[in-house]
Design a protein around this motif. Structure first.
Motif, PDB file in Angstrom:
ATOM      1  N   HIS A   1      -8.808  -5.887  -0.572  1.00 16.98           N
ATOM      2  CA  HIS A   1      -7.375  -5.867  -0.270  1.00 16.98           C
ATOM      3  C   HIS A   1      -6.595  -6.680  -1.309  1.00 16.98           C
ATOM      4  O   HIS A   1      -5.552  -6.246  -1.806  1.00 16.98           O
ATOM      5  CB  HIS A   1      -7.107  -6.433   1.126  1.00 16.98           C
ATOM      6  CG  HIS A   1      -7.480  -5.517   2.237  1.00 16.98           C
ATOM      7  ND1 HIS A   1      -7.147  -4.178   2.244  1.00 16.98           N
ATOM      8  CD2 HIS A   1      -8.162  -5.735   3.398  1.00 16.98           C
ATOM      9  CE1 HIS A   1      -7.600  -3.611   3.354  1.00 16.98           C
ATOM     10  NE2 HIS A   1      -8.226  -4.533   4.056  1.00 16.98           N
TER      11      HIS A   1
ATOM     12  N   TYR B   1       0.831  -1.202   0.000  1.00 12.23           N
ATOM     13  CA  TYR B   1       0.000   0.000   0.000  1.00 12.23           C
ATOM     14  C   TYR B   1       0.868   1.256   0.000  1.00 12.23           C
ATOM     15  O   TYR B   1       0.473   2.294  -0.546  1.00 12.23           O
ATOM     16  CB  TYR B   1      -0.931   0.005   1.209  1.00 12.23           C
ATOM     17  CG  TYR B   1      -2.273  -0.624   0.943  1.00 12.23           C
ATOM     18  CD1 TYR B   1      -3.412   0.153   0.781  1.00 12.23           C
ATOM     19  CD2 TYR B   1      -2.411  -2.000   0.852  1.00 12.23           C
ATOM     20  CE1 TYR B   1      -4.641  -0.414   0.526  1.00 12.23           C
ATOM     21  CE2 TYR B   1      -3.628  -2.592   0.598  1.00 12.23           C
ATOM     22  CZ  TYR B   1      -4.750  -1.792   0.433  1.00 12.23           C
ATOM     23  OH  TYR B   1      -5.968  -2.370   0.173  1.00 12.23           O
TER      24      TYR B   1
ATOM     25  N   HIS C   1      -5.697   0.471   5.681  1.00 10.64           N
ATOM     26  CA  HIS C   1      -5.857   1.090   4.370  1.00 10.64           C
ATOM     27  C   HIS C   1      -6.431   2.505   4.428  1.00 10.64           C
ATOM     28  O   HIS C   1      -6.450   3.200   3.415  1.00 10.64           O
ATOM     29  CB  HIS C   1      -6.792   0.237   3.513  1.00 10.64           C
ATOM     30  CG  HIS C   1      -8.158   0.078   4.116  1.00 10.64           C
ATOM     31  ND1 HIS C   1      -8.402  -0.787   5.153  1.00 10.64           N
ATOM     32  CD2 HIS C   1      -9.341   0.676   3.838  1.00 10.64           C
ATOM     33  CE1 HIS C   1      -9.684  -0.723   5.483  1.00 10.64           C
ATOM     34  NE2 HIS C   1     -10.268   0.163   4.709  1.00 10.64           N
TER      35      HIS C   1
ATOM     36  N   ASN D   1      -4.468   5.495   2.958  1.00  8.91           N
ATOM     37  CA  ASN D   1      -4.467   5.642   1.508  1.00  8.91           C
ATOM     38  C   ASN D   1      -5.718   6.348   1.006  1.00  8.91           C
ATOM     39  O   ASN D   1      -5.681   7.053   0.000  1.00  8.91           O
ATOM     40  CB  ASN D   1      -4.324   4.275   0.843  1.00  8.91           C
ATOM     41  CG  ASN D   1      -2.912   3.729   0.947  1.00  8.91           C
ATOM     42  OD1 ASN D   1      -2.405   3.544   2.050  1.00  8.91           O
ATOM     43  ND2 ASN D   1      -2.271   3.480  -0.176  1.00  8.91           N
TER      44      ASN D   1
END
Length: 442
Positions: free
Chosen positions: A365, A66, A214, A217
Protein backbone atom coordinates in the motif's frame (compact mmCIF):
# COMPACT_ATOMS: atom_id res chain seq x y z
CA UNK A 1 -3.11 -8.88 -34.07
CA UNK A 2 -6.77 -9.80 -33.93
CA UNK A 3 -8.97 -9.63 -30.86
CA UNK A 4 -9.39 -13.40 -31.12
CA UNK A 5 -5.61 -13.93 -30.98
CA UNK A 6 -5.21 -11.69 -27.94
CA UNK A 7 -8.57 -11.55 -26.13
CA UNK A 8 -8.94 -8.78 -23.57
CA UNK A 9 -11.15 -8.06 -20.61
CA UNK A 10 -14.57 -6.58 -21.27
CA UNK A 11 -15.70 -3.49 -19.37
CA UNK A 12 -18.94 -4.72 -17.81
CA UNK A 13 -18.87 -3.32 -14.25
CA UNK A 14 -20.94 -0.23 -13.55
CA UNK A 15 -20.72 2.13 -10.57
CA UNK A 16 -22.85 0.06 -8.22
CA UNK A 17 -21.13 -3.19 -9.20
CA UNK A 18 -17.78 -1.54 -8.52
CA UNK A 19 -18.95 -0.03 -5.21
CA UNK A 20 -20.15 -3.50 -4.15
CA UNK A 21 -16.61 -4.78 -4.80
CA UNK A 22 -15.21 -2.13 -2.44
CA UNK A 23 -17.78 -2.89 0.25
CA UNK A 24 -17.38 -6.64 -0.15
CA UNK A 25 -13.58 -6.43 -0.19
CA UNK A 26 -13.43 -4.44 3.05
CA UNK A 27 -16.25 -5.95 5.11
CA UNK A 28 -15.45 -9.56 5.94
CA UNK A 29 -15.60 -11.08 9.41
CA UNK A 30 -13.49 -8.41 11.14
CA UNK A 31 -16.24 -5.99 12.14
CA UNK A 32 -18.21 -8.82 13.72
CA UNK A 33 -15.24 -9.86 15.87
CA UNK A 34 -12.47 -7.27 16.18
CA UNK A 35 -14.48 -4.47 17.79
CA UNK A 36 -13.84 -6.04 21.19
CA UNK A 37 -10.06 -5.68 20.66
CA UNK A 38 -10.49 -1.96 20.02
CA UNK A 39 -12.70 -1.68 23.11
CA UNK A 40 -9.99 -3.34 25.23
CA UNK A 41 -7.56 -0.61 24.19
CA UNK A 42 -9.90 2.32 24.89
CA UNK A 43 -11.58 3.63 28.02
CA UNK A 44 -14.91 4.85 26.68
CA UNK A 45 -17.43 4.59 23.90
CA UNK A 46 -16.55 8.07 22.65
CA UNK A 47 -12.91 7.09 22.22
CA UNK A 48 -13.88 3.87 20.46
CA UNK A 49 -16.20 5.58 17.97
CA UNK A 50 -13.58 8.29 17.38
CA UNK A 51 -11.01 5.62 16.49
CA UNK A 52 -13.34 3.97 13.97
CA UNK A 53 -14.13 7.35 12.39
CA UNK A 54 -10.44 8.39 12.27
CA UNK A 55 -9.47 5.01 10.82
CA UNK A 56 -12.11 5.45 8.15
CA UNK A 57 -10.88 8.94 7.25
CA UNK A 58 -7.27 7.76 7.03
CA UNK A 59 -8.32 4.87 4.82
CA UNK A 60 -10.36 7.27 2.71
CA UNK A 61 -7.17 9.25 2.07
CA UNK A 62 -5.62 6.09 0.62
CA UNK A 63 -8.76 5.29 -1.35
CA UNK A 64 -8.73 8.73 -3.00
CA UNK A 65 -5.11 8.14 -4.01
CA UNK A 66 -6.05 4.75 -5.45
CA UNK A 67 -8.86 6.49 -7.33
CA UNK A 68 -6.37 8.72 -9.16
CA UNK A 69 -4.03 5.80 -9.84
CA UNK A 70 -6.90 3.73 -11.19
CA UNK A 71 -8.13 6.59 -13.35
CA UNK A 72 -4.63 7.10 -14.76
CA UNK A 73 -4.06 3.40 -15.43
CA UNK A 74 -7.46 1.67 -15.69
CA UNK A 75 -5.98 -1.78 -16.32
CA UNK A 76 -6.20 -5.13 -14.57
CA UNK A 77 -3.41 -5.70 -12.08
CA UNK A 78 -3.71 -2.62 -9.86
CA UNK A 79 -0.61 -2.01 -7.74
CA UNK A 80 1.44 -4.42 -9.87
CA UNK A 81 0.94 -2.09 -12.86
CA UNK A 82 1.79 1.05 -10.90
CA UNK A 83 4.98 -0.46 -9.43
CA UNK A 84 6.07 -1.83 -12.81
CA UNK A 85 5.74 1.54 -14.53
CA UNK A 86 7.20 3.64 -11.71
CA UNK A 87 9.92 1.41 -10.24
CA UNK A 88 10.52 -1.41 -12.71
CA UNK A 89 9.94 -5.16 -12.99
CA UNK A 90 11.70 -6.30 -9.80
CA UNK A 91 9.57 -4.31 -7.31
CA UNK A 92 6.47 -5.28 -9.29
CA UNK A 93 7.49 -8.95 -9.19
CA UNK A 94 8.13 -8.77 -5.44
CA UNK A 95 4.62 -7.40 -4.98
CA UNK A 96 3.13 -10.19 -7.06
CA UNK A 97 5.33 -12.80 -5.38
CA UNK A 98 4.22 -11.68 -1.92
CA UNK A 99 0.59 -10.85 -2.57
CA UNK A 100 -0.76 -12.87 -5.48
CA UNK A 101 1.15 -16.05 -4.66
CA UNK A 102 1.09 -15.91 -0.84
CA UNK A 103 -1.14 -13.28 0.74
CA UNK A 104 -4.19 -13.53 -1.52
CA UNK A 105 -4.53 -17.33 -1.42
CA UNK A 106 -3.60 -17.35 2.28
CA UNK A 107 -6.30 -14.77 3.03
CA UNK A 108 -8.83 -16.67 0.92
CA UNK A 109 -8.01 -19.88 2.78
CA UNK A 110 -8.31 -18.18 6.17
CA UNK A 111 -11.58 -16.40 5.40
CA UNK A 112 -13.06 -19.46 3.65
CA UNK A 113 -12.34 -21.43 6.82
CA UNK A 114 -14.08 -18.72 8.85
CA UNK A 115 -17.02 -18.97 6.45
CA UNK A 116 -17.12 -22.73 6.92
CA UNK A 117 -16.93 -22.38 10.72
CA UNK A 118 -20.01 -20.15 10.78
CA UNK A 119 -21.87 -22.03 8.05
CA UNK A 120 -21.35 -25.40 9.78
CA UNK A 121 -22.36 -23.91 13.11
CA UNK A 122 -25.52 -22.42 11.61
CA UNK A 123 -26.71 -25.73 10.12
CA UNK A 124 -25.45 -27.98 12.90
CA UNK A 125 -22.58 -29.74 11.12
CA UNK A 126 -19.62 -31.01 13.13
CA UNK A 127 -16.13 -29.48 13.00
CA UNK A 128 -14.99 -32.29 10.71
CA UNK A 129 -16.98 -30.64 7.92
CA UNK A 130 -15.17 -27.29 8.13
CA UNK A 131 -12.31 -28.05 5.72
CA UNK A 132 -14.50 -29.76 3.08
CA UNK A 133 -17.03 -26.92 3.20
CA UNK A 134 -14.26 -24.29 2.94
CA UNK A 135 -12.65 -26.07 -0.01
CA UNK A 136 -16.05 -26.49 -1.66
CA UNK A 137 -16.79 -22.76 -1.24
CA UNK A 138 -13.53 -21.82 -2.95
CA UNK A 139 -14.20 -24.28 -5.78
CA UNK A 140 -17.71 -22.84 -6.26
CA UNK A 141 -16.42 -19.27 -6.39
CA UNK A 142 -13.77 -20.21 -8.95
CA UNK A 143 -16.34 -22.09 -11.04
CA UNK A 144 -18.69 -19.10 -11.17
CA UNK A 145 -15.87 -16.69 -12.03
CA UNK A 146 -14.74 -18.93 -14.89
CA UNK A 147 -17.83 -17.68 -16.74
CA UNK A 148 -16.62 -14.08 -16.60
CA UNK A 149 -16.87 -10.96 -14.48
CA UNK A 150 -20.62 -10.56 -15.01
CA UNK A 151 -21.39 -13.91 -13.38
CA UNK A 152 -18.98 -13.23 -10.55
CA UNK A 153 -20.39 -9.74 -10.04
CA UNK A 154 -23.98 -10.98 -9.84
CA UNK A 155 -23.00 -13.47 -7.15
CA UNK A 156 -21.05 -10.80 -5.29
CA UNK A 157 -23.94 -8.32 -5.41
CA UNK A 158 -26.22 -10.86 -3.75
CA UNK A 159 -23.78 -11.51 -0.91
CA UNK A 160 -23.04 -7.79 -0.49
CA UNK A 161 -26.75 -7.15 0.03
CA UNK A 162 -26.88 -10.00 2.53
CA UNK A 163 -23.88 -8.74 4.52
CA UNK A 164 -25.23 -5.19 4.63
CA UNK A 165 -28.58 -6.63 5.76
CA UNK A 166 -26.77 -8.46 8.58
CA UNK A 167 -25.14 -5.19 9.63
CA UNK A 168 -28.51 -3.40 9.53
CA UNK A 169 -29.97 -6.13 11.74
CA UNK A 170 -27.15 -5.77 14.30
CA UNK A 171 -27.62 -1.98 14.37
CA UNK A 172 -31.37 -2.34 14.85
CA UNK A 173 -30.95 -4.82 17.70
CA UNK A 174 -28.44 -2.53 19.42
CA UNK A 175 -30.85 0.41 19.22
CA UNK A 176 -33.70 -1.71 20.61
CA UNK A 177 -31.59 -2.97 23.52
CA UNK A 178 -30.49 0.58 24.40
CA UNK A 179 -34.11 1.51 25.31
CA UNK A 180 -33.40 5.08 24.27
CA UNK A 181 -30.52 5.47 26.76
CA UNK A 182 -27.90 6.63 24.27
CA UNK A 183 -26.12 9.05 26.59
CA UNK A 184 -24.09 6.27 28.17
CA UNK A 185 -22.71 5.27 24.77
CA UNK A 186 -20.73 8.49 24.46
CA UNK A 187 -19.91 8.92 28.16
CA UNK A 188 -16.22 9.69 28.74
CA UNK A 189 -13.92 9.41 31.74
CA UNK A 190 -11.28 12.12 31.63
CA UNK A 191 -9.22 10.36 34.32
CA UNK A 192 -8.80 7.28 32.11
CA UNK A 193 -8.47 8.95 28.70
CA UNK A 194 -6.39 7.23 26.06
CA UNK A 195 -2.78 8.54 26.18
CA UNK A 196 -1.54 9.95 22.87
CA UNK A 197 1.16 7.29 22.65
CA UNK A 198 -1.41 4.49 22.88
CA UNK A 199 -3.54 5.90 20.07
CA UNK A 200 -1.69 4.12 17.26
CA UNK A 201 -1.79 0.80 19.10
CA UNK A 202 -5.56 1.13 19.44
CA UNK A 203 -5.83 2.22 15.80
CA UNK A 204 -4.03 -0.86 14.45
CA UNK A 205 -6.97 -3.32 14.56
CA UNK A 206 -9.22 -0.60 13.13
CA UNK A 207 -6.98 -0.07 10.10
CA UNK A 208 -6.65 -3.81 9.54
CA UNK A 209 -10.44 -4.10 9.49
CA UNK A 210 -10.56 -1.35 6.84
CA UNK A 211 -8.15 -3.27 4.58
CA UNK A 212 -9.22 -4.72 1.23
CA UNK A 213 -10.18 -1.51 -0.58
CA UNK A 214 -7.55 -2.15 -3.26
CA UNK A 215 -9.35 -5.07 -4.95
CA UNK A 216 -11.33 -2.79 -7.25
CA UNK A 217 -8.07 -1.50 -8.76
CA UNK A 218 -7.08 -5.11 -9.50
CA UNK A 219 -10.27 -5.35 -11.56
CA UNK A 220 -10.01 -1.90 -13.18
CA UNK A 221 -9.72 -3.44 -16.65
CA UNK A 222 -13.35 -4.53 -16.43
CA UNK A 223 -14.91 -1.28 -15.19
CA UNK A 224 -17.02 0.78 -17.59
CA UNK A 225 -15.90 4.41 -18.05
CA UNK A 226 -13.16 3.79 -15.46
CA UNK A 227 -11.97 7.40 -15.27
CA UNK A 228 -15.38 8.33 -13.87
CA UNK A 229 -16.54 5.09 -12.33
CA UNK A 230 -13.45 4.21 -10.26
CA UNK A 231 -13.37 7.43 -8.19
CA UNK A 232 -17.14 7.31 -7.66
CA UNK A 233 -17.20 3.65 -6.70
CA UNK A 234 -14.19 3.90 -4.38
CA UNK A 235 -15.66 6.93 -2.63
CA UNK A 236 -19.18 5.50 -2.39
CA UNK A 237 -17.95 2.08 -1.30
CA UNK A 238 -15.53 3.22 1.39
CA UNK A 239 -17.96 5.90 2.58
CA UNK A 240 -20.60 3.20 3.00
CA UNK A 241 -18.14 1.03 4.92
CA UNK A 242 -17.27 3.86 7.34
CA UNK A 243 -20.97 4.46 8.04
CA UNK A 244 -21.55 0.73 8.60
CA UNK A 245 -18.57 0.39 10.93
CA UNK A 246 -19.44 3.39 13.08
CA UNK A 247 -23.11 2.34 13.32
CA UNK A 248 -22.22 -1.27 14.21
CA UNK A 249 -19.89 -0.13 16.98
CA UNK A 250 -22.55 2.27 18.23
CA UNK A 251 -24.93 -0.70 18.35
CA UNK A 252 -22.40 -2.81 20.26
CA UNK A 253 -21.97 -0.04 22.81
CA UNK A 254 -25.71 0.56 23.07
CA UNK A 255 -26.51 -3.11 23.60
CA UNK A 256 -23.47 -4.40 25.51
CA UNK A 257 -21.85 -1.31 27.00
CA UNK A 258 -18.16 -0.50 26.67
CA UNK A 259 -17.08 -3.01 29.33
CA UNK A 260 -19.33 -5.70 27.86
CA UNK A 261 -17.93 -5.12 24.38
CA UNK A 262 -14.35 -5.32 25.67
CA UNK A 263 -15.10 -8.63 27.39
CA UNK A 264 -16.92 -10.21 24.43
CA UNK A 265 -15.21 -12.62 22.04
CA UNK A 266 -18.14 -12.50 19.60
CA UNK A 267 -19.96 -9.18 20.11
CA UNK A 268 -22.39 -9.58 17.22
CA UNK A 269 -23.52 -13.00 18.47
CA UNK A 270 -23.72 -11.77 22.08
CA UNK A 271 -25.82 -8.80 21.00
CA UNK A 272 -28.22 -10.93 18.98
CA UNK A 273 -28.43 -13.51 21.75
CA UNK A 274 -29.64 -10.88 24.24
CA UNK A 275 -32.73 -10.16 22.16
CA UNK A 276 -33.43 -13.41 20.32
CA UNK A 277 -31.61 -16.07 22.33
CA UNK A 278 -29.70 -18.80 20.52
CA UNK A 279 -31.81 -18.28 17.40
CA UNK A 280 -30.34 -14.79 17.19
CA UNK A 281 -26.79 -16.11 17.45
CA UNK A 282 -27.56 -18.60 14.68
CA UNK A 283 -29.04 -15.86 12.50
CA UNK A 284 -25.97 -13.66 12.78
CA UNK A 285 -23.78 -16.70 12.10
CA UNK A 286 -25.56 -16.95 8.73
CA UNK A 287 -24.93 -13.24 8.15
CA UNK A 288 -21.22 -13.58 8.93
CA UNK A 289 -21.01 -16.62 6.66
CA UNK A 290 -22.49 -14.53 3.81
CA UNK A 291 -20.06 -11.69 4.55
CA UNK A 292 -16.99 -13.94 4.47
CA UNK A 293 -18.16 -15.76 1.34
CA UNK A 294 -18.49 -12.43 -0.46
CA UNK A 295 -14.98 -11.42 0.57
CA UNK A 296 -13.54 -14.67 -0.80
CA UNK A 297 -15.25 -14.04 -4.12
CA UNK A 298 -13.59 -10.63 -4.47
CA UNK A 299 -10.14 -11.77 -3.31
CA UNK A 300 -10.14 -14.64 -5.81
CA UNK A 301 -11.31 -12.44 -8.69
CA UNK A 302 -8.87 -9.63 -7.89
CA UNK A 303 -5.90 -11.87 -7.15
CA UNK A 304 -6.42 -13.81 -10.37
CA UNK A 305 -6.17 -10.58 -12.38
CA UNK A 306 -2.82 -9.82 -10.77
CA UNK A 307 -1.58 -13.32 -11.61
CA UNK A 308 -2.86 -13.01 -15.17
CA UNK A 309 -1.12 -9.66 -15.66
CA UNK A 310 2.13 -11.12 -14.33
CA UNK A 311 1.76 -14.07 -16.71
CA UNK A 312 1.18 -11.79 -19.69
CA UNK A 313 4.35 -9.88 -18.69
CA UNK A 314 6.35 -13.09 -18.64
CA UNK A 315 6.75 -12.95 -14.85
CA UNK A 316 4.92 -16.28 -14.57
CA UNK A 317 4.19 -19.09 -17.03
CA UNK A 318 2.55 -17.68 -20.14
CA UNK A 319 -0.48 -19.94 -19.69
CA UNK A 320 -1.33 -18.02 -16.50
CA UNK A 321 -1.56 -14.85 -18.59
CA UNK A 322 -4.19 -16.29 -20.90
CA UNK A 323 -7.65 -14.72 -21.10
CA UNK A 324 -10.36 -17.03 -22.38
CA UNK A 325 -11.73 -15.70 -25.71
CA UNK A 326 -15.32 -16.74 -24.93
CA UNK A 327 -15.78 -15.69 -21.29
CA UNK A 328 -13.00 -13.06 -21.18
CA UNK A 329 -11.98 -14.48 -17.80
CA UNK A 330 -8.43 -15.38 -16.68
CA UNK A 331 -9.40 -19.03 -16.30
CA UNK A 332 -5.92 -20.48 -15.74
CA UNK A 333 -5.08 -17.79 -13.16
CA UNK A 334 -8.38 -18.41 -11.38
CA UNK A 335 -7.71 -22.15 -11.27
CA UNK A 336 -4.14 -21.63 -10.00
CA UNK A 337 -5.17 -19.21 -7.25
CA UNK A 338 -8.20 -21.23 -6.20
CA UNK A 339 -6.32 -24.51 -6.29
CA UNK A 340 -3.47 -23.16 -4.15
CA UNK A 341 -5.97 -21.73 -1.66
CA UNK A 342 -7.68 -25.13 -1.40
CA UNK A 343 -4.31 -26.77 -0.72
CA UNK A 344 -3.75 -24.27 2.09
CA UNK A 345 -7.20 -24.99 3.52
CA UNK A 346 -6.70 -28.74 3.52
CA UNK A 347 -3.18 -28.50 4.96
CA UNK A 348 -4.22 -25.92 7.54
CA UNK A 349 -1.02 -23.96 6.86
CA UNK A 350 -2.59 -20.63 5.98
CA UNK A 351 -2.56 -19.03 9.43
CA UNK A 352 1.13 -18.21 9.62
CA UNK A 353 1.24 -17.28 5.93
CA UNK A 354 -1.33 -14.54 6.53
CA UNK A 355 0.51 -13.33 9.65
CA UNK A 356 3.85 -13.38 7.84
CA UNK A 357 2.60 -11.34 4.88
CA UNK A 358 0.74 -8.62 6.82
CA UNK A 359 3.76 -6.31 6.73
CA UNK A 360 4.19 -7.06 3.02
CA UNK A 361 0.58 -6.12 2.35
CA UNK A 362 0.93 -2.75 4.09
CA UNK A 363 4.28 -2.13 2.37
CA UNK A 364 2.54 -2.68 -0.96
CA UNK A 365 0.00 0.00 0.00
CA UNK A 366 2.77 2.45 0.94
CA UNK A 367 4.79 1.85 -2.23
CA UNK A 368 1.64 1.72 -4.36
CA UNK A 369 0.50 5.14 -3.13
CA UNK A 370 4.04 6.51 -3.49
CA UNK A 371 3.89 5.88 -7.24
CA UNK A 372 1.41 8.75 -7.40
CA UNK A 373 4.31 11.17 -6.91
CA UNK A 374 6.10 9.56 -9.88
CA UNK A 375 3.00 9.81 -12.09
CA UNK A 376 2.52 13.46 -11.17
CA UNK A 377 6.14 14.28 -12.08
CA UNK A 378 6.43 12.05 -15.14
CA UNK A 379 3.12 13.12 -16.67
CA UNK A 380 2.81 16.63 -15.26
CA UNK A 381 1.47 17.94 -18.56
CA UNK A 382 -0.88 15.03 -19.12
CA UNK A 383 -4.47 15.83 -18.07
CA UNK A 384 -5.85 13.39 -15.52
CA UNK A 385 -9.59 12.67 -15.38
CA UNK A 386 -9.37 12.61 -11.59
CA UNK A 387 -6.88 14.18 -9.20
CA UNK A 388 -6.73 13.43 -5.49
CA UNK A 389 -7.70 16.53 -3.48
CA UNK A 390 -5.25 18.19 -1.07
CA UNK A 391 -2.26 16.76 -2.95
CA UNK A 392 0.41 16.07 -1.68
CA UNK A 393 -1.04 16.12 1.85
CA UNK A 394 -3.32 13.08 1.51
CA UNK A 395 -0.79 10.69 -0.07
CA UNK A 396 1.91 11.81 2.41
CA UNK A 397 -0.51 11.34 5.31
CA UNK A 398 -1.46 7.87 4.12
CA UNK A 399 2.11 6.72 3.43
CA UNK A 400 3.34 7.88 6.85
CA UNK A 401 0.34 6.30 8.56
CA UNK A 402 1.04 3.00 6.82
CA UNK A 403 4.71 3.19 7.80
CA UNK A 404 3.57 3.80 11.38
CA UNK A 405 1.36 0.71 11.17
CA UNK A 406 4.31 -1.32 9.88
CA UNK A 407 6.59 -0.12 12.69
CA UNK A 408 3.92 -0.80 15.31
CA UNK A 409 3.33 -4.26 13.84
CA UNK A 410 7.06 -4.98 13.92
CA UNK A 411 7.25 -3.92 17.56
CA UNK A 412 4.17 -5.94 18.51
CA UNK A 413 5.06 -9.04 16.45
CA UNK A 414 8.76 -8.89 15.51
CA UNK A 415 8.89 -12.52 14.39
CA UNK A 416 5.96 -12.09 11.97
CA UNK A 417 7.42 -8.84 10.61
CA UNK A 418 10.83 -10.49 10.19
CA UNK A 419 9.36 -13.47 8.34
CA UNK A 420 7.39 -11.11 6.12
CA UNK A 421 10.62 -9.37 5.08
CA UNK A 422 12.28 -12.75 4.56
CA UNK A 423 9.48 -13.89 2.25
CA UNK A 424 9.77 -10.67 0.25
CA UNK A 425 13.55 -11.03 0.06
CA UNK A 426 13.31 -14.63 -1.16
CA UNK A 427 11.52 -13.22 -4.19
CA UNK A 428 14.74 -11.46 -5.33
CA UNK A 429 16.73 -14.61 -6.25
CA UNK A 430 13.54 -16.18 -7.59
CA UNK A 431 13.11 -13.19 -9.91
CA UNK A 432 16.66 -13.39 -11.26
CA UNK A 433 16.48 -17.18 -11.59
CA UNK A 434 13.24 -16.85 -13.53
CA UNK A 435 14.70 -14.23 -15.86
CA UNK A 436 17.76 -16.41 -16.46
CA UNK A 437 15.56 -19.41 -17.24
CA UNK A 438 13.58 -17.29 -19.71
CA UNK A 439 16.75 -16.14 -21.47
CA UNK A 440 17.95 -19.72 -21.83
CA UNK A 441 14.62 -20.74 -23.30
CA UNK A 442 14.49 -17.82 -25.72
Amino acid sequence: MTAETHPAYLRRLGTWDAAAIVIGGVIGAGIFRSASTVAERTSSGAELLTLWAVGGLLTLAGVLCYAELGARRPQAGGVYIYLREAYGQLPAFLFGWTMALINYPGSVAAVATTFADYACSAVGLSASWVKPVAAGAIALIVAVNLFGISAGSRMLNVFTVLKVSAIALVVTVGVVLAHGQFGNVLATDATHALPPGAFLGALLPVLFTYGGFHYLNDLAGEVREPQKTLPRALGLGLGGVVVCYVLVNFAYLAGLGHAGLAASHAPAADLMRRLFGENGATLIAVGIACSTFGYCSIAIAGGARVLQTMGSDGMLFRAVGRIDPRTHAPQVALAVLGGWAIVLVISGSFGQLVDYTTVGEWLSHAFGISTLFWYRRRFRNEPSPYRVPLYPLLPVLFVFTVLGVIIATAVHSPSDAGMSLVLISVGVPVYYAWRAWQRRGA
